[in-house]
Motif scaffolding. Sequence first.
Motif, PDB file in Angstrom:
ATOM      1  N   ARG A 187       3.280  10.890  -3.293  1.00  0.00           N
ATOM      2  CA  ARG A 187       2.963   9.464  -3.422  1.00  0.00           C
ATOM      3  C   ARG A 187       1.718   9.276  -4.282  1.00  0.00           C
ATOM      4  O   ARG A 187       0.893  10.168  -4.387  1.00  0.00           O
ATOM      5  CB  ARG A 187       2.747   8.836  -2.038  1.00  0.00           C
ATOM      6  N   SER A 188       1.584   8.068  -4.820  1.00  0.00           N
ATOM      7  CA  SER A 188       0.479   7.819  -5.737  1.00  0.00           C
ATOM      8  C   SER A 188      -0.607   6.944  -5.123  1.00  0.00           C
ATOM      9  O   SER A 188      -1.382   6.324  -5.840  1.00  0.00           O
ATOM     10  CB  SER A 188       1.001   7.153  -7.018  1.00  0.00           C
ATOM     11  N   ASN A 189      -0.677   6.891  -3.809  1.00  0.00           N
ATOM     12  CA  ASN A 189      -1.669   6.060  -3.139  1.00  0.00           C
ATOM     13  C   ASN A 189      -2.961   6.827  -2.906  1.00  0.00           C
ATOM     14  O   ASN A 189      -2.961   7.895  -2.299  1.00  0.00           O
ATOM     15  CB  ASN A 189      -1.115   5.542  -1.811  1.00  0.00           C
ATOM     16  N   LEU A 190      -4.059   6.251  -3.362  1.00  0.00           N
ATOM     17  CA  LEU A 190      -5.340   6.957  -3.307  1.00  0.00           C
ATOM     18  C   LEU A 190      -5.769   7.257  -1.885  1.00  0.00           C
ATOM     19  O   LEU A 190      -6.338   8.316  -1.610  1.00  0.00           O
ATOM     20  CB  LEU A 190      -6.420   6.139  -4.026  1.00  0.00           C
TER      21      LEU A 190
ATOM     22  N   GLY B 129      -4.596  10.475  -0.579  1.00  0.00           N
ATOM     23  CA  GLY B 129      -5.037  11.702  -1.238  1.00  0.00           C
ATOM     24  C   GLY B 129      -4.644  11.846  -2.679  1.00  0.00           C
ATOM     25  O   GLY B 129      -4.845  12.903  -3.280  1.00  0.00           O
ATOM     26  N   ALA B 130      -4.087  10.790  -3.280  1.00  0.00           N
ATOM     27  CA  ALA B 130      -3.730  10.847  -4.698  1.00  0.00           C
ATOM     28  C   ALA B 130      -4.985  10.708  -5.554  1.00  0.00           C
ATOM     29  O   ALA B 130      -6.064  10.362  -5.076  1.00  0.00           O
ATOM     30  CB  ALA B 130      -2.726   9.752  -5.043  1.00  0.00           C
ATOM     31  N   LEU B 131      -4.823  10.970  -6.839  1.00  0.00           N
ATOM     32  CA  LEU B 131      -5.918  10.872  -7.800  1.00  0.00           C
ATOM     33  C   LEU B 131      -5.932   9.499  -8.460  1.00  0.00           C
ATOM     34  O   LEU B 131      -4.881   8.934  -8.764  1.00  0.00           O
ATOM     35  CB  LEU B 131      -5.763  11.930  -8.894  1.00  0.00           C
TER      36      LEU B 131
ATOM     37  N   GLY C 218       0.795  -1.226   0.000  1.00  0.00           N
ATOM     38  CA  GLY C 218       0.000   0.000   0.000  1.00  0.00           C
ATOM     39  C   GLY C 218       0.821   1.266   0.000  1.00  0.00           C
ATOM     40  O   GLY C 218       0.345   2.321   0.417  1.00  0.00           O
ATOM     41  N   GLY C 219       2.061   1.195  -0.472  1.00  0.00           N
ATOM     42  CA  GLY C 219       2.904   2.383  -0.510  1.00  0.00           C
ATOM     43  C   GLY C 219       3.516   2.758   0.821  1.00  0.00           C
ATOM     44  O   GLY C 219       4.222   3.772   0.926  1.00  0.00           O
TER      45      GLY C 219
END
Length: 333
Positions: free
Chosen positions: A191-194, A197-199, A95-96
């Motif tokens: 970071r790219s984890n939704l 807060g990423a898209l 999960g990052g």
Amino acid sequence: MNRWWHRFFRTPRELREMGVVGINMRNARFVLPNNPRNLYELVDNKIRTKEIAEELEIAVPETYGIVRNPYDMSNLDKMLGDHESFVIKPARGSGGKGVLVITGKEDGLYLKPSGTSFTLDEIKHYISNILAGLFSLGGRRDVALIEYRVTPSKILTDISFQGAPDIRLVMLHGYPVMIMLRAATRESDGRSNLHQGALGVGVDIATGTTIRAIHHGKPVTAHPDLKVPLIGIKLPEWEKILDIAVTCHEMTGLGYLGVDIMIDEEKGPLMIEVNARPGLAIQMANGVGLLDRLEPALERSIRFKGDSREEKIAFSKKNFAAKLAEPEAAVAS
């Protein structure tokens, strides 16, 4: 909250009828029957995943060093060498969690995308936490992997705040069934984890074009920080991205998996990670449920086990091409 969103506060039966796959269904119908437990080690350990990928000549980020114990830590200076940017991650993280991105070095300090600085001793302390299992699956002692930081293709940096976007492909027996782009925001700290807060941006399998985007589960059309459009962007080297994903199925033997790929400005698509239990937010990003795509792919894989890589990609392009939903439509994970 729009009227579509209310539709998802319903019974499990109603959600299934809408094609939404939940965690229990994912595990019972797709993960457990298709992913033999003895194969999990191939993807739960990022170092092992990279090793077998390199054997098949799948492009991956260069490894700068591996810290397995405090003795290795004493050689950290040598591992980092002249590299001013790099990524540190736990080999068994999920999960990052535990990923530290360093984008530069200034006055002896290492800088994160946000501008926060780290001394070398602070990086060593961070790595010590990785070794102790702070970020690993089950809290087991872990290993720290130090590798090349992807410099994303410019078309992607334009829609991501200070971080490298990645592409998540969900696969069933080598058939791509759903794809999304994950782009960083100020909130997600590069970071790219939704969940940070990423898209999440849905991508059309047939063309590699972005078709829909969400932020915290709600549809958006522009980046919340950069104010640039998120829809209608054509991802570069799309055929190679699909080919890498299908090859990842072949290299692991896992039937149901997620493949994460980044597009480097110079090196092109790079395989970053393979996941035996990919998350379900991809349904929200695409505005459709997974079930209606997983079952046709499963049925075909049973009937046509000898399908080539090219045939699997062609099937997915033909059968899972995007059918654009109404702008307000959304599907919950």
